[in-house]
Design a protein around this motif. Structure first.
Motif, PDB file in Angstrom:
ATOM      1  N   MET A  40      48.325  33.981  35.442  1.00  0.00           N
ATOM      2  CA  MET A  40      48.438  35.418  35.726  1.00  0.00           C
ATOM      3  C   MET A  40      47.513  36.193  34.803  1.00  0.00           C
ATOM      4  O   MET A  40      47.872  36.528  33.675  1.00  0.00           O
ATOM      5  CB  MET A  40      49.891  35.880  35.551  1.00  0.00           C
ATOM      6  CG  MET A  40      50.154  37.277  36.050  1.00  0.00           C
ATOM      7  SD  MET A  40      51.919  37.605  36.061  1.00  0.00           S
ATOM      8  CE  MET A  40      51.914  39.370  36.384  1.00  0.00           C
ATOM      9  N   GLN A  41      46.314  36.465  35.273  1.00  0.00           N
ATOM     10  CA  GLN A  41      45.342  37.181  34.464  1.00  0.00           C
ATOM     11  C   GLN A  41      44.405  37.983  35.353  1.00  0.00           C
ATOM     12  O   GLN A  41      44.231  37.694  36.538  1.00  0.00           O
ATOM     13  CB  GLN A  41      44.548  36.211  33.598  1.00  0.00           C
ATOM     14  CG  GLN A  41      43.885  35.084  34.347  1.00  0.00           C
ATOM     15  CD  GLN A  41      43.213  34.099  33.408  1.00  0.00           C
ATOM     16  OE1 GLN A  41      42.038  34.239  33.078  1.00  0.00           O
ATOM     17  NE2 GLN A  41      43.969  33.105  32.959  1.00  0.00           N
ATOM     18  N   MET A  42      43.824  39.018  34.754  1.00  0.00           N
ATOM     19  CA  MET A  42      42.861  39.866  35.465  1.00  0.00           C
ATOM     20  C   MET A  42      41.673  40.138  34.548  1.00  0.00           C
ATOM     21  O   MET A  42      41.842  40.413  33.360  1.00  0.00           O
ATOM     22  CB  MET A  42      43.507  41.198  35.876  1.00  0.00           C
ATOM     23  CG  MET A  42      42.540  42.189  36.520  1.00  0.00           C
ATOM     24  SD  MET A  42      43.282  43.817  36.829  1.00  0.00           S
ATOM     25  CE  MET A  42      44.080  43.502  38.411  1.00  0.00           C
ATOM     26  N   LYS A  43      40.488  40.046  35.100  1.00  0.00           N
ATOM     27  CA  LYS A  43      39.271  40.310  34.336  1.00  0.00           C
ATOM     28  C   LYS A  43      39.154  41.802  34.048  1.00  0.00           C
ATOM     29  O   LYS A  43      39.431  42.639  34.904  1.00  0.00           O
ATOM     30  CB  LYS A  43      38.058  39.816  35.127  1.00  0.00           C
ATOM     31  CG  LYS A  43      36.723  40.027  34.436  1.00  0.00           C
ATOM     32  CD  LYS A  43      35.587  39.506  35.308  1.00  0.00           C
ATOM     33  CE  LYS A  43      34.225  39.802  34.703  1.00  0.00           C
ATOM     34  NZ  LYS A  43      33.125  39.311  35.558  1.00  0.00           N
ATOM     35  N   ILE A  44      38.742  42.123  32.816  1.00  0.00           N
ATOM     36  CA  ILE A  44      38.496  43.510  32.416  1.00  0.00           C
ATOM     37  C   ILE A  44      37.023  43.656  32.063  1.00  0.00           C
ATOM     38  O   ILE A  44      36.485  42.867  31.296  1.00  0.00           O
ATOM     39  CB  ILE A  44      39.347  43.916  31.202  1.00  0.00           C
ATOM     40  CG1 ILE A  44      40.837  43.695  31.485  1.00  0.00           C
ATOM     41  CG2 ILE A  44      39.098  45.376  30.827  1.00  0.00           C
ATOM     42  CD1 ILE A  44      41.729  43.943  30.273  1.00  0.00           C
ATOM     43  N   VAL A  45      36.393  44.660  32.626  1.00  0.00           N
ATOM     44  CA  VAL A  45      34.979  44.937  32.330  1.00  0.00           C
ATOM     45  C   VAL A  45      34.892  46.335  31.721  1.00  0.00           C
ATOM     46  O   VAL A  45      35.368  47.303  32.322  1.00  0.00           O
ATOM     47  CB  VAL A  45      34.101  44.864  33.595  1.00  0.00           C
ATOM     48  CG1 VAL A  45      32.639  45.108  33.230  1.00  0.00           C
ATOM     49  CG2 VAL A  45      34.255  43.515  34.288  1.00  0.00           C
ATOM     50  N   VAL A  46      34.309  46.437  30.540  1.00  0.00           N
ATOM     51  CA  VAL A  46      34.121  47.739  29.887  1.00  0.00           C
ATOM     52  C   VAL A  46      32.650  48.125  29.994  1.00  0.00           C
ATOM     53  O   VAL A  46      31.763  47.370  29.591  1.00  0.00           O
ATOM     54  CB  VAL A  46      34.554  47.703  28.407  1.00  0.00           C
ATOM     55  CG1 VAL A  46      34.345  49.068  27.766  1.00  0.00           C
ATOM     56  CG2 VAL A  46      36.016  47.284  28.291  1.00  0.00           C
ATOM     57  N   ASN A  85      31.466  55.354  35.958  1.00  0.00           N
ATOM     58  CA  ASN A  85      31.606  56.379  37.000  1.00  0.00           C
ATOM     59  C   ASN A  85      30.873  55.974  38.272  1.00  0.00           C
ATOM     60  O   ASN A  85      31.347  56.209  39.390  1.00  0.00           O
ATOM     61  CB  ASN A  85      31.069  57.725  36.495  1.00  0.00           C
ATOM     62  CG  ASN A  85      31.937  58.314  35.392  1.00  0.00           C
ATOM     63  OD1 ASN A  85      33.139  58.030  35.317  1.00  0.00           O
ATOM     64  ND2 ASN A  85      31.347  59.140  34.543  1.00  0.00           N
ATOM     65  N   LYS A  86      29.729  55.329  38.106  1.00  0.00           N
ATOM     66  CA  LYS A  86      28.979  54.841  39.262  1.00  0.00           C
ATOM     67  C   LYS A  86      29.769  53.765  39.987  1.00  0.00           C
ATOM     68  O   LYS A  86      29.852  53.773  41.229  1.00  0.00           O
ATOM     69  CB  LYS A  86      27.626  54.296  38.798  1.00  0.00           C
ATOM     70  CG  LYS A  86      26.762  53.758  39.931  1.00  0.00           C
ATOM     71  CD  LYS A  86      25.448  53.203  39.390  1.00  0.00           C
ATOM     72  CE  LYS A  86      24.606  52.613  40.521  1.00  0.00           C
ATOM     73  NZ  LYS A  86      23.324  52.030  40.018  1.00  0.00           N
ATOM     74  N   TRP A  87      30.352  52.831  39.228  1.00  0.00           N
ATOM     75  CA  TRP A  87      31.151  51.763  39.839  1.00  0.00           C
ATOM     76  C   TRP A  87      32.354  52.340  40.570  1.00  0.00           C
ATOM     77  O   TRP A  87      32.660  51.939  41.700  1.00  0.00           O
ATOM     78  CB  TRP A  87      31.626  50.782  38.761  1.00  0.00           C
ATOM     79  CG  TRP A  87      32.610  49.774  39.270  1.00  0.00           C
ATOM     80  CD1 TRP A  87      32.336  48.582  39.871  1.00  0.00           C
ATOM     81  CD2 TRP A  87      34.046  49.889  39.246  1.00  0.00           C
ATOM     82  NE1 TRP A  87      33.495  47.950  40.223  1.00  0.00           N
ATOM     83  CE2 TRP A  87      34.570  48.730  39.853  1.00  0.00           C
ATOM     84  CE3 TRP A  87      34.923  50.863  38.783  1.00  0.00           C
ATOM     85  CZ2 TRP A  87      35.939  48.519  40.000  1.00  0.00           C
ATOM     86  CZ3 TRP A  87      36.290  50.661  38.922  1.00  0.00           C
ATOM     87  CH2 TRP A  87      36.779  49.489  39.522  1.00  0.00           C
ATOM     88  N   LEU A  88      33.051  53.293  39.934  1.00  0.00           N
ATOM     89  CA  LEU A  88      34.262  53.864  40.526  1.00  0.00           C
ATOM     90  C   LEU A  88      33.942  54.601  41.825  1.00  0.00           C
ATOM     91  O   LEU A  88      34.718  54.546  42.789  1.00  0.00           O
ATOM     92  CB  LEU A  88      34.937  54.808  39.529  1.00  0.00           C
ATOM     93  CG  LEU A  88      36.349  55.278  39.887  1.00  0.00           C
ATOM     94  CD1 LEU A  88      37.312  54.092  39.920  1.00  0.00           C
ATOM     95  CD2 LEU A  88      36.846  56.320  38.880  1.00  0.00           C
TER      96      LEU A  88
END
Length: 336
Positions: free
Chosen positions: A308-314, A321-324
């Motif tokens: 149970m894990q999720m990748k986090i990208v900072v 903002n472009k990705w969102l």
């Protein structure tokens, strides 16, 4: 395997009876001065071994500790950890030395009689009040750090994100342009609406559901946590952040990322760890590993808890903002 367990149990029982027999025969065996001298010297030797092992462990395994915090709030947590561990190590080093040294120094010697010391109110006061004051100070300091971390009321322009836990995966939902998450409940889970978002709530229309968590560097993030089934715990070790996800209620905390994923990958400790991991993976014929921030579950929530894990990208904020802006809203997801 079962036979081995039975054998071990039998050996344990036999050993217990043997030790009890030795206890009952203590009156027959009187320790000699040579025995006392030998035991005292062995205690002193073990003390040297004990401290040597402790120093070796610090030298050998220091590299496996987490690198510097990737969030502003995590720096406070690290400071609290450092102070607590330093205090523990100092007290432990002194007390362990006294225990082993006194066992050696005051070993039984013919003609030396132990002093019977009934009580001392002064000593009892010192060893009761001193730990109480120190522990109270640590607790008060820890509570002040916890309040600073969990109080999100004074954050400026925070990003609001919901993390939804379920056996055995994570989902995330960003508040849209209104920066307000729509209501959600497990009763609304149906089809592709896997987070149970209430689509009759106007605040839900512009919410953005994702399966990979992206965060902006330098901008405060407020996380709202829900659980679909059992107790989970959202754990982001590199940000020093952890919060329980409780079925039927919403919990929250916030932090401000200070290092992008690329910056953390360039950190000396991370580079060394990745090289060591890839050396092992190469020997096993496995693909090379690349560092990523991760969201983990820190509660044993079932058979596949480990997965149970999720990748986090900072990102830098402009890249975030472009990705969102490229992600679909709840309304678009439901419509499609």
């Amino acid at each position: 395997m079962l036979a081995l367990i039975y054998i071990l149990i039998a050996v344990f029982i036999a050993s217990t009876f043997w030790q009890l027999t030795n206890v009952f025969n203590l009156k027959k065996d009187i320790a000699t001065e040579e025995d006392n001298d030998q035991q005292g010297k062995l205690m002193f030797a073990f003390m040297v071994f004990f401290y040597g092992l402790m120093i070796f462990s610090f030298w050998k395994y220091w590299a496996v500790l987490l690198p510097k915090s990737a969030s502003i709030e995590g720096e406070q947590t690290d400071q609290l950890y450092d102070i607590t561990m330093l205090l523990i190590l100092v007290v432990q080093a002194i007390m362990q030395f006294l225990l082993f040294y006194f066992a050696y120094k005051y070993r039984g010697i013919k003609g030396r009689k132990a002093l019977f010391y009934a009580d001392s109110h002064k000593l009892e006061t010192i060893w009761t009040v001193t730990p109480a004051v120190v522990l109270a100070g640590l607790i008060i300091y820890g509570l002040s750090v916890w309040i600073d971390i969990t109080d999100t009321s004074d954050l400026e322009d925070p990003l609001v994100v919901e993390l939804y836990a379920k056996q055995f995966s994570w989902e995330a939902r960003y508040a849209g342009k209104d920066n307000t998450l729509g209501k959600a409940n497990v009763r609304f889970i149906e089809g592709i609406n896997t987070m149970g978002v209430d689509m009759t709530d106007l605040n839900s229309v512009d919410d953005i559901p994702v399966r990979e968590l992206h965060l902006p560097k330098g901008r405060p993030v407020i996380f709202k946590f829900r659980s679909q089934d059992v107790l989970h715990s959202a754990y982001m070790p590199h940000f020093r952040a952890q919060m329980n996800c409780v079925p039927g209620m919403v919990t929250q905390f916030g932090f401000t990322p200070t290092m992008t994923t690329e910056e953390m990958r360039a950190d000396e400790k991370i580079v060394a760890k990745v090289e060591n991991i890839n050396k092992i993976r190469t020997e096993k014929g496995e693909d090379p590993y690349e560092f990523d921030y991760l969201l983990l579950c820190n509660k044993i929530c079932g058979a596949s808890h480990y997965n149970m894990q999720m990748k986090i990208v900072v990102h830098e904020e402009a890249d975030f903002n472009k990705w969102l802006a490229e992600q679909q809203t709840m309304a678009q997801v439901i419509k499609n």
